[in-house]
Design a protein around this motif. Sequence first.
Motif, PDB file in Angstrom:
ATOM      1  N   ARG A  28       0.759  -1.235  -0.065  1.00 47.44           N
ATOM      2  CA  ARG A  28       0.049  -0.002   0.439  1.00 47.44           C
ATOM      3  C   ARG A  28       0.396   1.204   0.319  1.00 47.44           C
ATOM      4  O   ARG A  28       0.540   2.469   0.781  1.00 47.44           O
ATOM      5  CB  ARG A  28      -0.751  -0.033   1.341  1.00 47.44           C
ATOM      6  N   ARG A  29       1.844   1.019  -0.974  1.00 44.49           N
ATOM      7  CA  ARG A  29       2.678   2.290  -0.624  1.00 44.49           C
ATOM      8  C   ARG A  29       2.384   3.770  -1.326  1.00 44.49           C
ATOM      9  O   ARG A  29       1.790   4.801  -0.820  1.00 44.49           O
ATOM     10  CB  ARG A  29       4.234   2.138  -1.847  1.00 44.49           C
ATOM     11  N   LYS A  85      -3.633  -4.575  -8.004  1.00 42.54           N
ATOM     12  CA  LYS A  85      -3.938  -3.181  -6.994  1.00 42.54           C
ATOM     13  C   LYS A  85      -4.536  -3.948  -6.003  1.00 42.54           C
ATOM     14  O   LYS A  85      -6.050  -4.742  -6.135  1.00 42.54           O
ATOM     15  CB  LYS A  85      -5.022  -2.957  -7.993  1.00 42.54           C
ATOM     16  N   THR A  86      -4.749  -3.639  -4.309  1.00 41.47           N
ATOM     17  CA  THR A  86      -5.845  -3.518  -3.974  1.00 41.47           C
ATOM     18  C   THR A  86      -6.837  -2.488  -4.034  1.00 41.47           C
ATOM     19  O   THR A  86      -6.779  -1.654  -4.467  1.00 41.47           O
ATOM     20  CB  THR A  86      -4.827  -3.311  -2.827  1.00 41.47           C
ATOM     21  N   ALA A 225      -0.124   1.315   9.280  1.00 41.57           N
ATOM     22  CA  ALA A 225      -0.522   2.198   8.984  1.00 41.57           C
ATOM     23  C   ALA A 225      -0.250   3.256   7.539  1.00 41.57           C
ATOM     24  O   ALA A 225       0.636   3.143   7.301  1.00 41.57           O
ATOM     25  CB  ALA A 225       0.192   2.712   9.896  1.00 41.57           C
ATOM     26  N   ILE A 226      -1.698   3.890   7.744  1.00 39.86           N
ATOM     27  CA  ILE A 226      -1.058   5.311   5.981  1.00 39.86           C
ATOM     28  C   ILE A 226      -1.916   6.216   6.344  1.00 39.86           C
ATOM     29  O   ILE A 226      -2.483   6.681   6.723  1.00 39.86           O
ATOM     30  CB  ILE A 226      -2.563   4.858   5.155  1.00 39.86           C
ATOM     31  N   LYS A 254       0.956   5.918   1.699  1.00 35.52           N
ATOM     32  CA  LYS A 254      -0.125   7.279   1.571  1.00 35.52           C
ATOM     33  C   LYS A 254      -0.731   7.502   0.084  1.00 35.52           C
ATOM     34  O   LYS A 254      -0.749   7.036  -0.565  1.00 35.52           O
ATOM     35  CB  LYS A 254       1.230   8.493   1.601  1.00 35.52           C
ATOM     36  N   TRP A 255      -1.542   7.779   0.456  1.00 36.29           N
ATOM     37  CA  TRP A 255      -3.085   8.556  -0.299  1.00 36.29           C
ATOM     38  C   TRP A 255      -1.975   9.499  -1.727  1.00 36.29           C
ATOM     39  O   TRP A 255      -1.067  10.119  -0.977  1.00 36.29           O
ATOM     40  CB  TRP A 255      -4.356   9.112   0.186  1.00 36.29           C
ATOM     41  N   VAL A 256      -2.607   8.856  -2.391  1.00 38.15           N
ATOM     42  CA  VAL A 256      -1.991  10.274  -3.613  1.00 38.15           C
ATOM     43  C   VAL A 256      -3.468  10.545  -4.328  1.00 38.15           C
ATOM     44  O   VAL A 256      -4.509   9.613  -4.427  1.00 38.15           O
ATOM     45  CB  VAL A 256      -1.071   9.635  -4.715  1.00 38.15           C
TER      46      VAL A 256
END
Length: 338
Positions: A28-29, A85-86, A225-226, A254-256
């Motif tokens: 989940r990068r 993809k998740t 943790a995101i 992190k969110w993009v």
Amino acid sequence: MTTAHPSPATALAAGGSAAHPVDRLRPRRSCLAVPGSSPRFLEKAQGLPADQVFLDLEDACAPLAKPEARHTLVKFLNEGDWTGKTRVVRVNDWTTEWTYRDVVTVVEGAGPNLDCIMLPKVQNAQQIVALDLLLTQIEKTMGFEVGRIGIEAQIENAQGLNNVNEIAQASPRIETIIFGPADFMASINMKSLVVGEQPPGYPADAYHYILMKILMAARANDLQAIDGPYLQIRNVDGFREVAGRAAALGFDGKWVLHPGQIDAANEVFSPSQEDYDHAELILDAYEYYTSEAGGKKGSAMLGDEMIDEASRKMALVVAGKGRAAGMQRTSTFEIPEA
């Protein structure tokens, strides 16, 4: 890996959400936000190199667009190519009138092609328990595999942060704890309008306590943790700096919000090639030196570095991130000559 505490949902439903362990180690990068009401963006997202996509029914959808967007997401989940993809759908939070219909429509319509439901503005463990119960009922009704769909919990206000430990333990379905900075900043009256940047007048990192508390709750329960979004989407250097702080603490991604942020996130949350190679060498060397052939040593030298069990644990983290990112080794461990 330890097991999360059983939730009341599990106790109430035999063969409930604990029947199938969720995958808490998905890469989940980069977690790409995609408006659920935009077929154009939903189509484009399939070809982008993000680890995760979350198709959004909450903030990215106007209230009048939400009912139709649910059916749009079902179509794209079932017919799109999301290979590698998740697949996540962010529903609306429990304080709204939309949440239960979001979950029922999306999961009944596309459950086998969905990995997780993201619940925003989580304030207490009971909200996770309620989602767990609803998912379990849908899975049983539809004949889906019970417990396969995970939950991502988004922390966006002070109450949620105060309860984050209980939230992290509320269901075996939980895979991630996510920081939602925009709503959080508003909830504590932070003096800033730039989401993700430091507020003026404070000389230290205003987010350090928040991020660390989320990280500790996640790690204590074997969750990821995101970090949340950085809204200056054209400022890739600024994104890289903010992402780098979260990565340095130990966050997984992190969110993009824009395709231009994806490569930076994937790079920042992956180990360097040098660190990845070194971690794999430590693991190989430790395995050898603790074996019969290696002399059954508790510690040994790898070049000029002493390695032991603590070194192995640290190397496992870095190697795991590298493997999840698809990295390939460029060096091999050589057994020393006698």
